[in-house]
Design a protein around this motif. Structure first.
Motif, mmCIF file in Angstrom:
data_model
loop_
_atom_site.group_PDB
_atom_site.id
_atom_site.type_symbol
_atom_site.label_atom_id
_atom_site.label_comp_id
_atom_site.label_asym_id
_atom_site.label_seq_id
_atom_site.Cartn_x
_atom_site.Cartn_y
_atom_site.Cartn_z
ATOM 1 N N VAL A 147 -4.171 -9.704 -24.820
ATOM 2 C CA VAL A 147 -4.999 -10.916 -24.692
ATOM 3 C C VAL A 147 -6.096 -10.675 -23.655
ATOM 4 O O VAL A 147 -7.249 -11.074 -23.843
ATOM 5 C CB VAL A 147 -4.132 -12.129 -24.289
ATOM 6 C CG1 VAL A 147 -4.989 -13.359 -24.037
ATOM 7 C CG2 VAL A 147 -3.102 -12.431 -25.363
ATOM 8 N N GLY A 148 -5.746 -9.992 -22.577
ATOM 9 C CA GLY A 148 -6.731 -9.686 -21.540
ATOM 10 C C GLY A 148 -7.864 -8.812 -22.069
ATOM 11 O O GLY A 148 -9.025 -9.026 -21.725
ATOM 12 N N ILE A 232 -18.340 -19.082 -28.400
ATOM 13 C CA ILE A 232 -17.580 -18.114 -27.583
ATOM 14 C C ILE A 232 -16.863 -18.800 -26.410
ATOM 15 O O ILE A 232 -15.719 -18.463 -26.121
ATOM 16 C CB ILE A 232 -18.478 -16.946 -27.114
ATOM 17 C CG1 ILE A 232 -19.158 -16.306 -28.328
ATOM 18 C CG2 ILE A 232 -17.654 -15.887 -26.399
ATOM 19 C CD1 ILE A 232 -20.130 -15.206 -27.987
ATOM 20 N N PRO A 233 -17.497 -19.791 -25.724
ATOM 21 C CA PRO A 233 -16.736 -20.476 -24.674
ATOM 22 C C PRO A 233 -15.465 -21.150 -25.194
ATOM 23 O O PRO A 233 -14.431 -21.133 -24.524
ATOM 24 C CB PRO A 233 -17.717 -21.521 -24.138
ATOM 25 C CG PRO A 233 -19.055 -20.968 -24.446
ATOM 26 C CD PRO A 233 -18.913 -20.206 -25.727
ATOM 27 N N LEU A 234 -15.538 -21.717 -26.413
ATOM 28 C CA LEU A 234 -14.335 -22.349 -26.974
ATOM 29 C C LEU A 234 -13.247 -21.310 -27.211
ATOM 30 O O LEU A 234 -12.091 -21.507 -26.811
ATOM 31 C CB LEU A 234 -14.674 -23.033 -28.308
ATOM 32 C CG LEU A 234 -15.267 -24.437 -28.227
ATOM 33 C CD1 LEU A 234 -15.565 -24.959 -29.625
ATOM 34 C CD2 LEU A 234 -14.298 -25.378 -27.518
ATOM 35 N N VAL A 235 -13.629 -20.206 -27.843
ATOM 36 C CA VAL A 235 -12.641 -19.163 -28.121
ATOM 37 C C VAL A 235 -12.088 -18.610 -26.810
ATOM 38 O O VAL A 235 -10.880 -18.412 -26.649
ATOM 39 C CB VAL A 235 -13.273 -18.036 -28.972
ATOM 40 C CG1 VAL A 235 -12.278 -16.916 -29.223
ATOM 41 C CG2 VAL A 235 -13.774 -18.592 -30.297
ATOM 42 N N THR A 236 -13.000 -18.388 -25.840
ATOM 43 C CA THR A 236 -12.563 -17.867 -24.540
ATOM 44 C C THR A 236 -11.570 -18.812 -23.882
ATOM 45 O O THR A 236 -10.552 -18.380 -23.341
ATOM 46 C CB THR A 236 -13.784 -17.656 -23.626
ATOM 47 O OG1 THR A 236 -14.727 -16.832 -24.301
ATOM 48 C CG2 THR A 236 -13.393 -16.996 -22.326
ATOM 49 N N SER A 237 -11.858 -20.117 -23.940
ATOM 50 C CA SER A 237 -10.949 -21.082 -23.321
ATOM 51 C C SER A 237 -9.569 -21.034 -23.965
ATOM 52 O O SER A 237 -8.546 -21.126 -23.275
ATOM 53 C CB SER A 237 -11.507 -22.498 -23.446
ATOM 54 O OG SER A 237 -12.781 -22.556 -22.869
ATOM 55 N N LEU A 238 -9.537 -20.878 -25.280
ATOM 56 C CA LEU A 238 -8.242 -20.796 -25.961
ATOM 57 C C LEU A 238 -7.456 -19.581 -25.474
ATOM 58 O O LEU A 238 -6.281 -19.683 -25.130
ATOM 59 C CB LEU A 238 -8.442 -20.702 -27.481
ATOM 60 C CG LEU A 238 -8.927 -21.978 -28.167
ATOM 61 C CD1 LEU A 238 -9.166 -21.732 -29.651
ATOM 62 C CD2 LEU A 238 -7.902 -23.090 -27.980
ATOM 63 N N PHE A 239 -8.145 -18.426 -25.424
ATOM 64 C CA PHE A 239 -7.434 -17.224 -24.987
ATOM 65 C C PHE A 239 -7.065 -17.291 -23.507
ATOM 66 O O PHE A 239 -6.035 -16.753 -23.101
ATOM 67 C CB PHE A 239 -8.257 -15.973 -25.287
ATOM 68 C CG PHE A 239 -8.124 -15.521 -26.709
ATOM 69 C CD1 PHE A 239 -6.946 -14.939 -27.150
ATOM 70 C CD2 PHE A 239 -9.140 -15.706 -27.615
ATOM 71 C CE1 PHE A 239 -6.801 -14.540 -28.465
ATOM 72 C CE2 PHE A 239 -9.012 -15.307 -28.938
ATOM 73 C CZ PHE A 239 -7.836 -14.723 -29.356
ATOM 74 N N LEU A 240 -7.920 -17.959 -22.697
ATOM 75 C CA LEU A 240 -7.577 -18.143 -21.280
ATOM 76 C C LEU A 240 -6.278 -18.934 -21.156
ATOM 77 O O LEU A 240 -5.414 -18.600 -20.342
ATOM 78 C CB LEU A 240 -8.696 -18.890 -20.552
ATOM 79 C CG LEU A 240 -9.859 -18.065 -20.023
ATOM 80 C CD1 LEU A 240 -10.884 -18.982 -19.384
ATOM 81 C CD2 LEU A 240 -9.363 -17.058 -18.995
ATOM 82 N N ALA A 241 -6.166 -19.988 -21.984
ATOM 83 C CA ALA A 241 -4.958 -20.805 -21.938
ATOM 84 C C ALA A 241 -3.736 -19.941 -22.256
ATOM 85 O O ALA A 241 -2.715 -20.006 -21.559
ATOM 86 C CB ALA A 241 -5.071 -21.968 -22.918
#
Lengths: 257, 265
Positions: A147-148, A232-241
């Motif tokens: 994920v990282g 990309i911010p939406l996808v990034t936020s999902l993966f951050l979660a």
């Protein structure tokens, strides 16, 4: 006087309103220390107790946290920039000038946005390096490393899509050079090996899909804007979660006890 | 008697769990939160000062008709742009980044060394650390530094103290490796190039196999398994191949090793 103040303080802190907001006291008691974390929506990202080494800077370098901080800075400053910026080829460059010279704190916000974005790229690399050096990707944390890596790619894509938006010479040529690789993709790129197999052409290949057309232009600006500010911010936020959640479930890595 | 023994063990285990060495834990508030707060504070002060002192670049308006020389990608992609000198775009721009990303992702699955989990150690994971530092620092970071600071017009090599000469003409004396060794026939050259590349991977894999067996023993190789071994050797050989191609260019002016109508490597 002081007793009156104490009385007032007592009345406020015992009022229904105060107690409905703050659920624990100030005193430094173990109970309050735990409630500070578990009762707070932001802080309960953390467990209420952690192993001692995990609080040390020399172990974590705080690089994951700094990466996230840089992300938050770009979100906040980015929203400010969005108020004044139109992703249209005729206006984009002028809007940046307007933002720099006429908007209150416009230049500062733009500077912070850009430097935080660069900082995020550097911090995410150092975070990866640190996680490698402490072997923190080892079981049971293998998948969180994966994920990282995805988050690393997303960080680069965020920065890359943002690079185009000022619509100056630096922007379009850096993005052109970066995206020309798409044209060389085997099978899918017009200039790539085996391009004739699928019949791709200059306006219908991998780079055209990225650009929204055969050449870099107004359509590319809009496309990169939406990728940069929304997708990309939406996808990034999902993966951050997912990334944070898994750290929470697996605990911080550390030497065996 | 046996009954009592097991009961005693159970009590001991319960006690260990409650008060044993599992308890080097400290309260997150204030221990961790304080560190994070201070870190945030320092980073924000630094970022604010930096942003007050250094303005983000803004050049003249975009003009698709006027290509700057050099045109550079954003700095974090300059490592890839730098290896464009040595490889064709489909290789440097598509295959290499794919291998880098996939290679990073498989690290936790090919590294089965249980030691060094959660603490700094070099002794217990020498080869993992050397490989990572070779890939990350030597290949990735150093090519970025070259691309950022020593590449000028025409992507020619200019030391930072040299003046960029946009009209500098560098003689292109590159030749393909088959030509260099005297092969003039087209198909012989292609077969020669292909054999070299296949040979490199086959011999490299064999060499790595024997090296790992010599170093760690057959028992380790069995535990490691075929999939992990082949993945590791393939990725490692790819990293080495990049360096070999760089050296061939810099020392012998070799352009391609394999030349075909479809792809060149």
């Amino acid at each position: 006087m002081s007793s009156q103040f104490d009385e007032l303080k007592r009345q406020v802190m015992e009022s229904q309103v105060w107690q409905s907001i703050f659920r624990h006291g100030y005193e430094d008691t173990p109970r309050n220390r735990i409630l500070m974390v578990s009762g707070n929506v932001w802080l309960h990202l953390h467990p209420s107790k952690v192993r001692k080494h995990a609080t040390r800077l020399r172990f974590t370098w705080c690089m994951g946290g700094i990466t996230f901080l840089m992300y938050l800075v770009t979100v906040v400053t980015g929203v400010y920039l969005m108020f004044y910026y139109r992703p249209v080829a005729e206006y984009a460059y002028a809007d940046i000038k307007y933002l720099e010279f006429d908007m209150p704190f416009g230049m500062l916000m733009r500077n912070m946005h850009r430097w935080a974005a660069h900082g995020m790229v550097i911090a995410v690399w150092l975070h990866m390096f640190r996680v490698f050096m402490t072997g923190s990707y080892k079981p049971p944390r293998e998948f969180n490393w994966v994920v990282g890596v995805l988050l690393l790619v997303l960080t680069l894509l965020l920065s890359f899509t943002g690079y185009l938006l000022p619509w100056d010479q630096l922007a379009i040529w850096a993005v052109s050079v970066g995206s020309n690789m798409g044209r060389a993709t085997p099978l899918l790129g017009y200039e790539g090996p085996f391009n004739e197999v699928l019949g791709v052409n200059p306006i219908y290949d991998a780079r055209a899909f990225l650009f929204g057309g055969g050449e870099i232009g107004a359509h590319t600006l809009l496309r990169f804007y939406i990728l940069h500010c929304i997708f990309i911010p939406l996808v990034t936020s999902l993966f951050l979660a997912v990334h944070f959640w898994r750290i929470r479930r697996d605990g911080f890595s550390g030497p065996a006890l | 008697m046996a009954e009592m023994g097991s009961a005693a063990t159970r009590v001991e285990v319960t006690l260990k769990k409650a008060t044993g060495p599992g308890d080097d834990k400290v309260h997150t508030w204030p221990n961790l939160v304080r560190a994070e707060f201070l870190c945030t504070l320092f980073v924000m002060i630094f970022l604010l000062l930096w942003s007050l002192l250094v303005d983000a670049p803004l050049e003249e308006p975009a003009d698709p008709g006027r290509t700057p020389n050099p045109s550079k990608a954003p700095w974090y992609f300059l490592g890839l742009q730098e290896i464009l000198v040595f490889f064709d775009p489909w290789h440097a721009g598509v295959v290499a980044p794919t291998f880098i990303i996939m290679g990073l992702m498989v690290i936790p699955y090919i590294d089965i060394n249980p030691k060094g989990n959660g603490y700094y150690t070099f002794k217990e994971r020498k080869y993992e650390i050397i490989t990572f530092i070779f890939g990350f620092h030597v290949l990735w970071i150093s090519t970025i530094i070259i691309g950022t600071f020593v590449r000028g017009p025409g992507w020619n090599w200019f030391w930072p103290w040299e003046v960029w000469d946009a009209h500098l003409v560098e003689a292109l004396t590159n030749q393909d490796l088959p030509y260099l060794v005297g092969i003039r026939d087209y198909w012989t050259a292609a077969v020669f190039g292909l054999s070299l590349i296949i040979g490199f991977f086959v011999l490299g894999t064999a060499a790595m196999y024997w090296w790992v067996v010599w170093l760690k023993g057959r028992e380790f190789m069995q535990r490691w398994g075929a999939a992990r071994f082949f993945l590791t050797s393939f990725l490692t050989l790819n990293m080495i191949a990049v360096v070999i191609k760089m050296l061939l260019r810099h020392i012998l002016n070799v352009k391609y090793i394999l030349v075909t109508p479809w792809i060149n490597v």
